[in-house]
Write a protein that holds these residues in place. Structure first.
Motif, short mmCIF file in Angstrom:
data_model
loop_
_atom_site.label_atom_id
_atom_site.label_comp_id
_atom_site.label_asym_id
_atom_site.label_seq_id
_atom_site.Cartn_x
_atom_site.Cartn_y
_atom_site.Cartn_z
N LYS A 70 30.77 29.80 51.36
CA LYS A 70 31.83 29.33 50.33
C LYS A 70 31.35 28.71 49.13
O LYS A 70 32.06 28.68 48.20
CB LYS A 70 33.28 28.98 51.02
CG LYS A 70 33.71 29.93 52.29
CD LYS A 70 35.00 29.38 52.52
CE LYS A 70 35.29 30.53 53.77
NZ LYS A 70 36.57 29.68 54.62
N ARG B 197 31.35 28.58 39.80
CA ARG B 197 32.57 28.26 38.96
C ARG B 197 32.44 26.90 38.14
O ARG B 197 33.13 26.52 37.22
CB ARG B 197 33.83 28.29 39.54
CG ARG B 197 34.10 29.68 39.47
CD ARG B 197 35.15 30.14 40.74
NE ARG B 197 35.50 31.48 40.73
CZ ARG B 197 34.72 32.52 41.00
NH1 ARG B 197 33.54 32.32 41.81
NH2 ARG B 197 35.20 33.92 40.80
N GLY C 167 28.58 44.19 39.04
CA GLY C 167 29.92 44.53 39.46
C GLY C 167 30.83 43.87 38.76
O GLY C 167 32.02 43.98 38.81
N ARG D 271 22.98 40.44 46.60
CA ARG D 271 23.82 41.20 47.15
C ARG D 271 23.92 42.84 46.86
O ARG D 271 24.58 43.34 47.67
CB ARG D 271 25.46 40.69 46.91
CG ARG D 271 25.44 39.39 47.55
CD ARG D 271 26.83 38.60 47.15
NE ARG D 271 27.91 39.36 47.75
CZ ARG D 271 29.38 39.39 47.26
NH1 ARG D 271 29.61 38.10 46.21
NH2 ARG D 271 30.11 40.07 47.55
N ARG E 26 34.14 45.43 40.90
CA ARG E 26 34.99 44.69 41.77
C ARG E 26 36.23 44.73 41.31
O ARG E 26 36.51 43.84 40.48
CB ARG E 26 34.27 43.59 42.10
CG ARG E 26 32.92 43.32 42.75
CD ARG E 26 32.55 42.22 43.45
NE ARG E 26 32.53 41.05 42.43
CZ ARG E 26 31.55 40.56 41.53
NH1 ARG E 26 30.60 41.01 41.81
NH2 ARG E 26 31.74 39.75 40.90
N CYS F 231 36.93 34.59 53.26
CA CYS F 231 37.27 34.24 51.94
C CYS F 231 37.18 32.98 51.52
O CYS F 231 37.87 32.10 52.10
CB CYS F 231 38.63 34.83 52.07
SG CYS F 231 39.47 34.85 50.48
N PRO F 232 36.47 32.79 50.36
CA PRO F 232 36.60 31.53 49.88
C PRO F 232 37.56 31.01 49.00
O PRO F 232 37.67 29.90 48.87
CB PRO F 232 35.19 31.50 48.74
CG PRO F 232 35.04 33.09 48.38
CD PRO F 232 35.78 33.71 49.41
N ILE G 35 39.29 35.94 43.86
CA ILE G 35 38.60 35.92 42.86
C ILE G 35 37.57 37.00 42.82
O ILE G 35 36.39 37.00 41.88
CB ILE G 35 37.68 34.68 42.98
CG1 ILE G 35 36.98 34.48 44.41
CG2 ILE G 35 38.77 33.38 43.01
CD1 ILE G 35 36.13 33.47 44.73
N TYR G 36 38.04 38.35 43.70
CA TYR G 36 36.97 39.25 43.50
C TYR G 36 35.63 39.11 43.72
O TYR G 36 34.87 39.61 42.95
CB TYR G 36 37.39 39.88 41.79
CG TYR G 36 38.57 40.24 41.53
CD1 TYR G 36 39.44 41.28 42.20
CD2 TYR G 36 39.45 39.17 40.73
CE1 TYR G 36 40.60 41.59 41.81
CE2 TYR G 36 40.90 39.51 40.73
CZ TYR G 36 41.27 40.53 41.18
OH TYR G 36 42.67 40.83 40.88
N CYS G 37 35.27 38.25 44.53
CA CYS G 37 33.90 38.15 45.06
C CYS G 37 33.31 39.35 45.99
O CYS G 37 32.08 39.50 46.05
CB CYS G 37 33.64 36.95 45.69
SG CYS G 37 34.33 36.61 47.22
N GLY G 38 34.18 40.18 46.48
CA GLY G 38 33.89 40.93 47.44
C GLY G 38 33.13 40.46 48.78
O GLY G 38 32.53 41.37 49.49
#
Lengths: 397, 116
Positions: free
Chosen positions: A54, A61, A142, A156, B39, B59-60, B83-86
């Motif tokens: 995580k 960010r 993406g 990824r 995404r 999920c982060p 946060i749409y990280c997928g």
């Protein structure tokens, strides 16, 4: 007679919060005091409460524009701790995304610099062409800006032949446009008058004040982490370290424009020599690296980026430390903004001189101690910090 | 020799071209180009879900909550935290979660941003 002009924390010269206190005599700046501690976000502490997987998304960010560099640095660090080697294809894919985001960052900066010297036409055209890079990043990863591409053990997503064709096509367009922008910068008097002999930083001062990245290279010093301490595939992909020796804002513009051209060649070379095979090694959701510490360095678009991690064998880092390039460039900015000898800084040059280091303050905030009762504020010295950390480690060990 | 107005020829060339800006929210919505693999908003397929709670663990942003319905455990997704990280789609063992190309995740009501 001298006056003080405060610029910031909220000011239209720079949209991010910082306070620059200028001591001026007439039009000349004779002294400056910079305070960057308005955006402390507690990110380093945040790492200690997240497991390693995580943490990637938190590292992303720290800074929006350098997000590829931050995740790259983070994942390299954790891979070093785990003792894992990523597949060769992943190394090249990481390089492609890193260089594309460098092109994006430099084009963004070129537009902003044009905006700060009042050359709005160049600003508009540069930002129109920057969309091409953003489209490429969106196709590969993406998302336009926050890519979420690097992960522990590789990347990824893979690049398909259609995406490769699209990248090549856009790179041709970008190369042509960048060459045109370079001509504009070198020929147009609007740029020359505002940038030549402005914001001088001599090579000796740059080394003394630990400048990094394009600021250091514009002072004529050949220093680039990609060449000096190669990571990912940088030891296989050839490139030139761009340097200019006029030491002013003009040199910083040319260094960045030339770097865009170098990046385009690097991406082309890595597409030609892309190894086949796996693009990631699967890792478990919870990784537990052995106790130890690790440091990794990456050449982010703004300069050298450093991440440090200390693990105690659990699934979360014990300590995480980030040193961003803008923080390293703040002392040299203070020198650039101070008149000395026959070098004179005018108030009108403040925006472009400060802008020439490509400041990004959201990743620069540091803690400052304030005693409200005594109305006193202070920053810890190195020795105080060492004493505090020794005491803290004693208690935990 | 530097001369002023170097970009004038470029400006005249671009006078005849179409504008680069898309008038997005009200007109020309079809010109918004989204690549394959974008995404966006999460699409959840209840029939495939086996209730392994993997999405909840990876999920982060803590945007996923596990609830129980008549067929056992299942996730619900709060898109206002996402946060749409997928990560959830990547780790789902049965591919019950997909990221679509819906990018307009704005609502007046929080309940509209709940994916069930």
């Amino acid at each position: 007679m001298s006056f003080y002009i405060p610029i910031g924390p909220q000011h239209h010269v720079h949209p991010e919060p910082l306070l620059m206190k200028f001591k001026v005599e007439g039009e000349q700046v004779i002294d400056v005091e910079i305070n960057v501690s308005y955006t402390h976000r507690g990110i380093e502490k945040g790492f200690e409460y997240r497991d390693y997987m995580k943490g990637i998304f938190l590292a992303e960010r720290i800074c929006g524009i350098c997000n590829a560099a931050h995740t790259l640095c983070y994942t390299q660090n954790i891979e070093q701790l785990l003792g894992k080697e990523i597949p060769p294809r992943a190394k090249y894919l990481r390089l492609i995304v890193e260089e594309l985001s460098r092109i994006h960052s430099h084009l963004l900066w070129l537009g902003l610099a044009a905006h700060q010297i009042g050359f709005e036409t160049l600003f508009m055209y540069v930002w129109r062409d920057r969309e091409k890079v953003l489209d490429l990043l969106e196709t590969i990863t993406g998302n336009r800006v926050v890519t979420a591409y690097n992960t522990i053990g590789g990347v990824r997503r893979d690049i398909t032949p259609e995406i490769e064709q699209k990248i090549r096509k856009s790179l041709d367009y970008l190369e042509e446009r960048t060459k045109y922008f370079k001509k504009v910068v070198m020929e147009e008097p609007t740029v020359l008058v505002r940038t030549q002999n402005v914001g001088i930083l001599k090579p000796r001062e740059a080394i003394e004040l630990f400048a990094v990245g394009p600021v250091l290279r514009a002072s004529g010093i050949k220093h680039d982490i990609r060449a000096d301490d190669p990571y990912i595939a940088h030891d296989e992909v050839p490139f030139n370290v761009v340097t200019y020796d006029t030491c002013d804002v003009y040199a910083r513009i040319l260094v960045r424009v030339d770097e865009i051209l170098e990046c385009i060649n690097m991406v082309r070379y890595s597409l030609d020599h892309l190894p086949s095979g796996e693009y990631r090694i699967r890792m478990p959701v919870i990784v537990r690296p052995p106790p130890g510490e690790s440091v990794s360095r990456v050449e982010a678009p703004r300069g050298e980026l450093l991440h440090y991690v200390r693990s105690d064998g659990s699934d979360k880092p014990y300590r995480y430390k980030v040193r961003t390039p803008t923080l390293a460039n703040i002392p040299s900015t203070a020198r650039m903004l101070t008149s000395r000898g026959d070098y004179i800084v005018y108030i009108a040059d403040i925006p472009i001189i400060f802008g020439s280091i490509d400041p990004c303050l959201c990743c620069t905030g540091r803690v400052m101690f304030i005693d409200i009762e005594k109305s006193k504020s202070w920053v810890w010295t190195y020795n105080e910090l060492v004493r505090y950390s020794l005491k803290r480690f004693e208690r935990h060990d | 020799m530097p001369r002023p107005g170097y970009m004038v020829s470029e400006i005249y060339k671009n006078l005849l071209k179409k504008r680069a800006t898309i008038l997005y929210p009200f007109k020309e919505r079809e010109l918004v180009h989204l690549p394959k693999g974008f995404r966006g908003r999460i699409i959840f397929n209840r029939d495939k879900c086996i209730g392994c709670q993997m999405c909840f663990r990876v999920c982060p942003a803590q945007a996923i909550k596990i609830i129980e319905d008549e067929r056992g455990k299942r996730p619900i997704f709060f898109m206002y935290r996402c946060i749409y990280c997928g990560s959830c789609a990547e780790y789902c063992p049965v591919k019950a979660i997909e990221l679509s190309d819906i990018f307009e995740n704005i609502a007046f009501n929080k309940k509209d941003l709940l994916v069930k």
